[in-house]
Design an enzyme around this catalytic site. Structure first.
Site, PDB file in Angstrom:
ATOM      1  N   ASP B  94      66.736  56.984  14.137  1.00  0.00           N
ATOM      2  CA  ASP B  94      65.588  57.116  12.824  1.00  0.00           C
ATOM      3  C   ASP B  94      66.046  57.526  11.839  1.00  0.00           C
ATOM      4  OD1 ASP B  94      66.259  59.846  13.243  1.00  0.00           O
ATOM      5  OD2 ASP B  94      64.463  60.613  14.051  1.00  0.00           O
ATOM      6  N   GLY B 223      53.364  57.412  10.954  1.00  0.00           N
ATOM      7  CA  GLY B 223      52.250  58.608  10.355  1.00  0.00           C
ATOM      8  C   GLY B 223      51.035  58.409  11.307  1.00  0.00           C
ATOM      9  N   ASP B 273      58.749  55.038  21.481  1.00  0.00           N
ATOM     10  CA  ASP B 273      59.587  56.205  21.706  1.00  0.00           C
ATOM     11  C   ASP B 273      58.625  57.403  21.977  1.00  0.00           C
ATOM     12  OD1 ASP B 273      59.333  56.622  18.719  1.00  0.00           O
ATOM     13  OD2 ASP B 273      60.307  58.210  19.329  1.00  0.00           O
ATOM     14  N   CYS B 311      56.792  56.236  43.866  1.00  0.00           N
ATOM     15  CA  CYS B 311      57.825  56.248  42.903  1.00  0.00           C
ATOM     16  C   CYS B 311      59.329  56.232  43.739  1.00  0.00           C
ATOM     17  CB  CYS B 311      57.639  57.624  42.052  1.00  0.00           C
ATOM     18  SG  CYS B 311      59.065  57.884  40.917  1.00  0.00           S
ATOM     19  N   CYS B 313      62.178  57.287  42.048  1.00  0.00           N
ATOM     20  CA  CYS B 313      63.137  58.341  41.416  1.00  0.00           C
ATOM     21  C   CYS B 313      63.781  59.380  42.328  1.00  0.00           C
ATOM     22  CB  CYS B 313      62.456  58.884  40.173  1.00  0.00           C
ATOM     23  SG  CYS B 313      61.810  60.510  40.588  1.00  0.00           S
ATOM     24  N   CYS B 316      61.546  61.920  43.708  1.00  0.00           N
ATOM     25  CA  CYS B 316      60.458  61.834  44.731  1.00  0.00           C
ATOM     26  C   CYS B 316      61.164  60.949  46.003  1.00  0.00           C
ATOM     27  CB  CYS B 316      59.643  60.373  44.025  1.00  0.00           C
ATOM     28  SG  CYS B 316      58.572  61.126  42.885  1.00  0.00           S
ATOM     29  N   HIS B 342      61.975  61.899  36.566  1.00  0.00           N
ATOM     30  CA  HIS B 342      60.944  61.379  37.116  1.00  0.00           C
ATOM     31  C   HIS B 342      59.742  60.711  36.031  1.00  0.00           C
ATOM     32  CE1 HIS B 342      56.930  60.857  39.573  1.00  0.00           C
ATOM     33  NE2 HIS B 342      56.422  61.137  38.398  1.00  0.00           N
TER      34      HIS B 342
END
Lengths: 378, 378
Positions: B94, B223, B273, B311, B313, B316, B342
């Protein structure tokens, strides 16, 4: 009673140092071994897979913390520490006594045990030798510790008073060990008794002899690392070890720095635990093959090298000192995680080297090497 | 000037939604894509290898934070963000403007830029469109953002004043974009301009048209997510997207919850993001295929199931809700780490599903599914 499926098979010795295979219901531990501290059932920020990869064989968890949260009944229902945490290898739990007296509010100790106020819910609870065993049986650890009374070493006190207090705590610890022995029921759980007596040779000897008579699965040295000198500590351990049966594991509780571990190994200690590698890691103090590295030091701001070129941990394999310093200074969780894992890797490797050194009769050289590094700052 | 080695190749569309391959100097990003936020060059507690495993393709880092610590010169000397951090894939940075005005002490904004007092050393510094580009060129990100002026939506204010302030900030943002364009030198770095104008359709359209004329590599919607309604936000994005060239990436900055992402995808957004997945994860708020799960809830105390059975991950696959709840309640770093990973996995999977849905013309069904889950608590 002795635990089933638990034992120590000696492999080699070098002086009084020895390397062995300690069998537990959840796997074999090659000793001497370092046990990473997983206070709440997790080593700060580090996964079970990472610990195994770093060479951890057995973890230590704190009974007092787990008793407070989530409670041993919850853990028992979820399969004990092995089912609950995801670390399916061996676990050792402490008795909770040290934590209760140092962390709980208004802890009061008498012959029965400790009465304290929980900081979590403000309720009064008690921890007795019997309750300590019951909680640990519910947690399902492979090795439980008896409740002991530990007297901090008072450098400033009148020597005679101190000796009296030490003797009284040591004798009480023996009585508590006997009570613990009588209530244990879990056949698959080893129980270790604890030698006390400060740095008094007479008290340490008497404590070790009395403890040995009680026929526990293993023995620990308590009340050390509390301000005594290195020589006092080594003497206290040596005197007690001479009186303890050699066919059972010996555990030096809560110590310490790399040199403390080598001193212990050389004195015949089999098990160690300490929060130093993880706590120092979080603060950016790193153990390396060339000495201690204070990562916050400005000298490392643009240092592209690894923490330790001879280390295989993820931090050293993938990141520069400059990046890790940046993370630690910024309070980034990844920095604490990587630095802790590095220090644990250092400790676990150090004990692996000690095991090989004992097998090859070269422990003295390793001991001298670590002694030379002890005060060396990179 | 346009960046070399940067471009967008459309694969398929479904309504105005599209899936594409965005080429950057450090790899290809399949869009629509979610960018995990690595404020200081690291996603809180999570390693680059874990992010890649979870499906991350591009990370976002905050210029203001890196400028304060360790400084862009240090990062430049250490090989830019790619060399410094260990994430060798694409980076977006940014401009630092939003962070300066919200985090720095006494930030004062005028036509030249922002003057502020650093909370780190108390010194006055300035951030101008030119400086924002120079810092990002030193950081070496694949995509840099122009400095913009963002006016928070004031629900209580007199409508006329607000419109005037919004218009003035939007026009200034255009002038700043033009200044940014003129000073950019790094040929391998794309620069995105930012559409402003609050939720006024007229201002959003004028901003998008003016921005499009400046011929940037991509465009962002700024914004938003500051208190406007879902309809206002969707309208603002749609109006601007209609005026932006379709052959360049569109990035919806800082948003948001899963439904915000699907609303964006349906409106033709390519990049997202947000700190929601990591921040919510640290606090025990977990996204699942069945709705949001508040892990601190007592109902999960002894729940042996995974957070989300569908899931893959590490949390999990290896741990129960009961254990993760215990870690989160105890403030254990491993809990924050596993829960954040996760949630990121959920977000990255959601965008992967969106890409497939666009290819198969089924985005409306996915959008409706996520809309149905939006208020659902397990």
């Amino acid at each position: 009673m002795r635990a089933e499926g638990f034992g120590l098979e000696l492999i080699a010795s070098d002086g009084v140092a020895r390397t062995a295979r300690m069998t537990t219901p959840h796997g074999v531990v090659e000793t001497p071994a370092f046990m990473p501290v997983a206070t709440f059932g997790a080593v700060r920020g580090i996964s079970a897979a990472e610990l195994a990869e770093a060479g951890a064989q057995i973890l230590l968890s704190n009974t007092y913390h787990l008793h407070e949260r989530p409670g041993e009944q919850t853990i028992e229902q979820l399969g004990g520490l092995h089912g609950f945490t995801g670390w399916t290898g061996p676990w050792l739990t402490d008795s909770g006594g040290y934590q209760v007296t140092s962390l709980a509010d208004r802890a009061r100790l008498d012959e029965d045990g400790v009465v304290f106020t929980s900081p979590l819910d403000g309720r009064r609870r008690s921890l007795t030798p019997e309750i300590a065993i019951q909680i640990q049986e519910a947690l399902g650890s492979d090795i439980a510790m008896v409740l002991d009374q530990c007297i901090p070493i008072e450098k400033e006190s009148d020597g005679r008073t101190e000796e009296k207090a030490l003797e009284s705590a040591m004798e009480r610890t023996l009585r508590w060990a006997d009570r613990s022995r009588r209530v244990r029921r879990r056949e698959s759980q080893a129980v270790f008794a604890i030698v006390q007596g400060g740095v008094s040779e007479a008290l340490r000897r008497r404590s070790a002899e009395g403890t040995a008579e009680l026929d526990f699965d293993g023995h620990a040295h308590g009340g050390l690392g509390l301000g005594e000198s290195r020589d006092e500590r080594r003497q206290a351990v040596a005197v007690a070890n001479a009186a303890l049966p050699a066919d059972r594991p010996r555990y030096l509780m809560g110590l310490g720095r790399p040199l403390d571990l080598l001193d212990g190994v050389a004195a015949g200690i089999d098990l160690f635990d300490c929060v130093v590698p993880t706590r120092n890691g979080r603060h950016g103090l790193l153990f390396t093959s060339e000495g201690t590295l204070a990562l916050r030091n400005a000298a490392f701001e643009r240092d592209e090298g690894p923490i330790d070129p001879s280390c295989a941990c993820p931090a050293c394999q993938r990141h520069s000192r400059a990046y890790l310093r940046h993370l630690i200074r910024g309070g980034e969780a990844l920095g604490a995680r990587l630095a802790s894992l590095h220090n644990l890797t250092y400790y676990l490797n150090l004990l692996a080297r000690a095991r090989r050194a004992i097998e090859t009769g070269t422990l003295a050289a390793l001991h001298a090497e670590i002694e030379g590094l002890a005060t060396h700052r990179i």
